[in-house]
Design a protein around this motif. Structure first.
Motif, short mmCIF file in Angstrom:
data_model
loop_
_atom_site.label_atom_id
_atom_site.label_comp_id
_atom_site.label_asym_id
_atom_site.label_seq_id
_atom_site.Cartn_x
_atom_site.Cartn_y
_atom_site.Cartn_z
N ILE A 118 -33.12 58.36 105.91
CA ILE A 118 -33.94 57.36 105.22
C ILE A 118 -33.19 56.04 105.18
O ILE A 118 -32.05 55.98 104.72
N CYS A 119 -33.83 54.98 105.65
CA CYS A 119 -33.26 53.64 105.50
C CYS A 119 -33.96 52.94 104.35
O CYS A 119 -35.18 52.95 104.24
N GLY A 120 -33.19 52.36 103.45
CA GLY A 120 -33.76 51.68 102.30
C GLY A 120 -33.08 52.15 101.03
O GLY A 120 -32.26 53.05 101.06
N SER A 121 -33.30 51.44 99.95
CA SER A 121 -34.22 50.30 99.82
C SER A 121 -33.40 49.02 99.89
O SER A 121 -32.44 48.95 100.64
N ASP A 122 -33.79 48.04 99.06
CA ASP A 122 -33.14 46.75 98.98
C ASP A 122 -33.43 45.91 100.23
O ASP A 122 -34.26 46.27 101.06
N GLN A 123 -32.72 44.79 100.38
CA GLN A 123 -33.06 43.81 101.41
C GLN A 123 -32.46 44.18 102.77
O GLN A 123 -31.91 43.33 103.47
N ILE A 124 -32.59 45.42 103.17
CA ILE A 124 -31.94 45.83 104.42
C ILE A 124 -32.53 45.14 105.65
O ILE A 124 -31.86 45.00 106.67
N TRP A 125 -33.80 44.71 105.58
CA TRP A 125 -34.45 44.08 106.73
C TRP A 125 -34.60 42.57 106.56
O TRP A 125 -35.38 41.93 107.27
N ASN A 126 -33.85 41.98 105.67
CA ASN A 126 -33.91 40.52 105.46
C ASN A 126 -33.12 39.82 106.56
O ASN A 126 -31.89 39.82 106.57
N SER A 127 -33.84 39.20 107.49
CA SER A 127 -33.20 38.59 108.66
C SER A 127 -32.53 37.26 108.34
O SER A 127 -31.92 36.65 109.22
N PHE A 128 -32.61 36.78 107.09
CA PHE A 128 -31.79 35.64 106.68
C PHE A 128 -30.32 36.04 106.63
O PHE A 128 -29.43 35.20 106.66
N PHE A 129 -30.08 37.37 106.52
CA PHE A 129 -28.73 37.90 106.46
C PHE A 129 -28.49 38.79 107.68
O PHE A 129 -29.43 39.20 108.37
N GLU A 130 -27.24 39.11 107.92
CA GLU A 130 -26.88 39.90 109.10
C GLU A 130 -27.48 41.30 109.09
O GLU A 130 -27.80 41.86 110.14
N ASN A 131 -27.64 41.89 107.90
CA ASN A 131 -28.16 43.25 107.85
C ASN A 131 -29.57 43.36 108.43
O ASN A 131 -29.94 44.39 108.99
N GLY A 132 -30.37 42.29 108.31
CA GLY A 132 -31.72 42.32 108.87
C GLY A 132 -31.75 42.28 110.38
O GLY A 132 -32.78 42.57 111.00
N VAL A 309 -39.39 34.99 84.24
CA VAL A 309 -38.91 35.16 85.61
C VAL A 309 -38.98 33.81 86.33
O VAL A 309 -39.91 33.03 86.14
N PHE A 310 -37.97 33.56 87.18
CA PHE A 310 -37.86 32.28 87.87
C PHE A 310 -37.55 32.51 89.34
O PHE A 310 -36.88 33.48 89.71
N ASN A 311 -38.04 31.62 90.18
CA ASN A 311 -37.77 31.72 91.61
C ASN A 311 -36.31 31.40 91.91
O ASN A 311 -35.67 30.61 91.22
N ARG A 312 -35.82 32.01 93.00
CA ARG A 312 -34.49 31.70 93.51
C ARG A 312 -34.58 30.48 94.42
O ARG A 312 -35.63 30.12 94.94
N SER A 313 -33.44 29.87 94.67
CA SER A 313 -33.40 28.68 95.52
C SER A 313 -33.34 29.02 97.01
O SER A 313 -33.53 28.15 97.85
N ASP A 314 -33.10 30.30 97.36
CA ASP A 314 -32.86 30.64 98.77
C ASP A 314 -34.02 31.36 99.44
O ASP A 314 -33.84 32.10 100.39
N LYS A 315 -35.25 31.16 98.94
CA LYS A 315 -36.47 31.61 99.61
C LYS A 315 -36.57 33.13 99.77
O LYS A 315 -37.12 33.63 100.74
N ILE A 316 -36.05 33.86 98.79
CA ILE A 316 -36.21 35.32 98.84
C ILE A 316 -36.98 35.76 97.59
O ILE A 316 -36.62 36.72 96.92
N ASN A 317 -38.10 35.07 97.33
CA ASN A 317 -38.80 35.25 96.07
C ASN A 317 -39.99 36.20 96.15
O ASN A 317 -40.64 36.46 95.13
N THR A 318 -40.31 36.68 97.34
CA THR A 318 -41.46 37.58 97.45
C THR A 318 -41.26 38.84 96.61
O THR A 318 -42.22 39.42 96.12
N ARG A 319 -40.04 39.25 96.42
CA ARG A 319 -39.75 40.49 95.69
C ARG A 319 -40.21 40.42 94.25
O ARG A 319 -40.92 41.30 93.75
#
Length: 373
Positions: A118-132, A309-319
Motif C-alpha cells: 500500500i502506498c499512502g497516505s500523505d503528500q506522496i504524489w505531490n510533484s512540487f516535491f521530489e517524492n511526487g 483554518v487558513f490557506n498556506r502560502s505554498d499552494k498546497i491548500n486542496t487538502r
C-alpha cells in the motif's frame, strides 16, 4: 495477510507520523501483519543534519562555511530534542523492517516480502516535491504478481504540470486499486483517463477517537489543564492573520496561546520540540485550534474542537479545503477579510460526525474490499 506500506517516513512532522501510525494500526486491527518500508532517499534524509550548509552563499569558501556552521550549531543541537522525541515515537509505535532502503533500485534488487503493498497516505504524489516524482511512491518496485494499491494518496495540488502527467499516468496504471484523499486528486486522475478512483479519508479517521486517547499522556494533560484555558496555533507560515486572530481571542477570553511551530514567537509556550504524543495531548484540551495544517484540522474534527483554518502560502491548500467541504464547514476557511466575523462554539458536531461516519465507512469499505480481492 502480510502487508507492507510506504509513505514519507521519518520526516519529523506530526501529521506524517500520526497518519503512518494510523494506517498500520487499522490494518493490524483487521488482523493483518503490517509494517512500513524503511525508505529514506537522500532528499528525505536531511532533517537535523548538524553540518549541512543550506545557504549557497556560505558554501563559497571554507571560512564562510565555518562561520555559518558555528553560528547554526547551538540551535541545531537544541533541535535534536525534537528528533529524539519523534524517533522514540517511531520505535514505540511504527513497525518497520530492519533494512534501510535509499533508492528505488535498492528496493527492486531486494523487494520486502509481502502479500500486498500500500502506498499512502500523505503528500506522496505531490510533484512540487521530489517524492511526487519518485517511482517508489507509486510501488514501481513491486512485482506485477503482487497486490498493489494506494490509500488516500495526496497530490495536494489542483493540477499537475504537463511534464509530469505522463509519468504519473504510467506509474498509477500499475496499481490494482486506486484511492486518493482529495476530490482534486480524483479529478487529476480522471483527466488522465482513470475511471475507477475512490476518494477516501486520511488514515487518522480510520481509528476510533478512543485509540487516539490511548496515545495521549495523562501527566501532560493534567499539567496543561491546571495552567488554564488556551488556544493552539499550528502555523507553518507565521501568518500575520493567524496571529491577529490568536491575539484577539487571547484578549477577549483571557486564554493563553500555545504553539507547535518554532517561528511563532508570540505564543505563551511553544511545544515544537515535543513529539506526537504531546501534540495529541495538548490538542485534546484546547479551546480552539488555529491552523494552516491539514492534520491539525483533521484532529480538530476528530476531537470536536473549535477551528479556524487558513490557506498556506505554498499552494498546497486542496487538502484542507476539501476536508472542510466534505463536512460542510467551508466557512471556517478564513482570510484577513473574514476573521472579524469568526465566532466560537457554533459548529454542530453531531451533524459533522454524521457526515464523517459516512465517509469513514466508505473509506474502510474501499480498503477492506481491495485487500479481500
Amino acid at each position: 495477510m502480510k502487508i507492507k506500506t510506504i509513505t514519507c517516513h521519518e520526516v519529523y512532522n506530526y501529521g506524517a507520523s500520526l497518519q503512518e501510525y494510523a494506517l498500520l494500526r487499522y490494518l493490524e486491527n483487521l488482523g493483518h501483519e503490517a509494517e512500513t518500508i524503511h525508505y529514506k532517499p537522500p532528499y528525505l534524509s536531511k532533517h537535523f543534519k548538524l553540518w549541512i550548509v543550506s545557504n549557497e552563499f556560505f558554501n563559497k569558501n571554507i571560512i564562510l562555511r565555518g562561520i555559518y556552521l558555528i553560528l547554526k550549531l547551538p540551535k541545531r543541537l537544541i533541535n535534536l530534542k525534537r528528533k529524539r522525541k519523534f524517533d522514540e515515537f517511531s520505535i514505540k509505535y511504527i513497525k518497520t523492517g530492519n533494512r534501510l532502503y535509499r533508492s528505488n533500485e535498492e528496493l527492486k534488487d531486494n523487494v520486502p516480502e509481502a502479500d500486498a503493498y500500500i502506498c499512502g497516505s500523505d503528500q506522496i504524489w505531490n510533484s512540487f516535491f521530489e517524492n511526487g516524482k519518485d517511482a517508489t511512491f507509486y510501488l514501481d518496485f513491486v512485482p506485477n504478481d503482487k497486490l498493489k494499491l494506494s490509500y488516500a494518496a495526496s497530490f495536494a495540488i489542483d493540477e499537475l504540470e504537463d511534464d509530469i502527467k505522463g509519468f504519473v499516468k504510467e506509474k498509477v496504471s500499475n496499481l490494482d486499486h486506486i484511492s486518493v484523499r482529495e476530490s482534486s486528486g480524483k479529478r487529476i486522475l480522471e483527466n488522465l483517463g482513470f475511471d475507477k478512483v475512490t476518494q477516501v479519508l486520511d488514515p487518522v479517521f480510520l481509528l476510533d477517537p478512543k485509540e487516539w486517547t490511548r496515545l495521549m499522556l495523562p501527566q501532560v494533560e493534567e499539567d496543561i489543564i491546571n495552567k488554564g484555558k488556551f488556544i493552539i496555533v499550528y502555523d507553518f507560515d507565521n501568518d500575520p492573520v493567524i496571529k491577529e486572530l490568536a491575539e484577539r481571542l487571547k484578549k477577549e477570553k483571557g486564554w493563553k496561546i500555545y504553539a507547535f511551530n518554532e517561528m511563532i514567537d508570540y505564543a505563551d509556550k511553544n511545544f515544537y520540540l515535543d513529539g506526537p504524543e504531546v501534540f495529541l495531548s495538548i490538542l485534546n484540551n484546547a479551546e480552539c485550534i488555529l491552523a494552516n495544517s491539514f492534520h491539525a484540522v483533521a484532529y480538530s474534527l476528530i476531537l470536536h474542537k473549535n477551528i479556524a483554518v487558513f490557506n498556506r502560502s505554498d499552494k498546497i491548500n486542496t487538502r484542507m479545503r476539501d476536508l472542510l467541504q466534505s463536512v460542510e464547514l467551508n466557512n471556517f476557511l478564513l482570510n484577513k477579510d473574514t476573521i472579524s466575523d469568526y465566532k466560537l462554539d457554533i459548529i454542530d458536531y453531531k451533524q459533522v460526525q454524521d457526515k464523517l461516519d459516512v465517509l469513514i465507512e466508505k473509506s474502510k469499505k474501499y480498503l477492506d474490499t481491495a485487500l479481500e480481492n
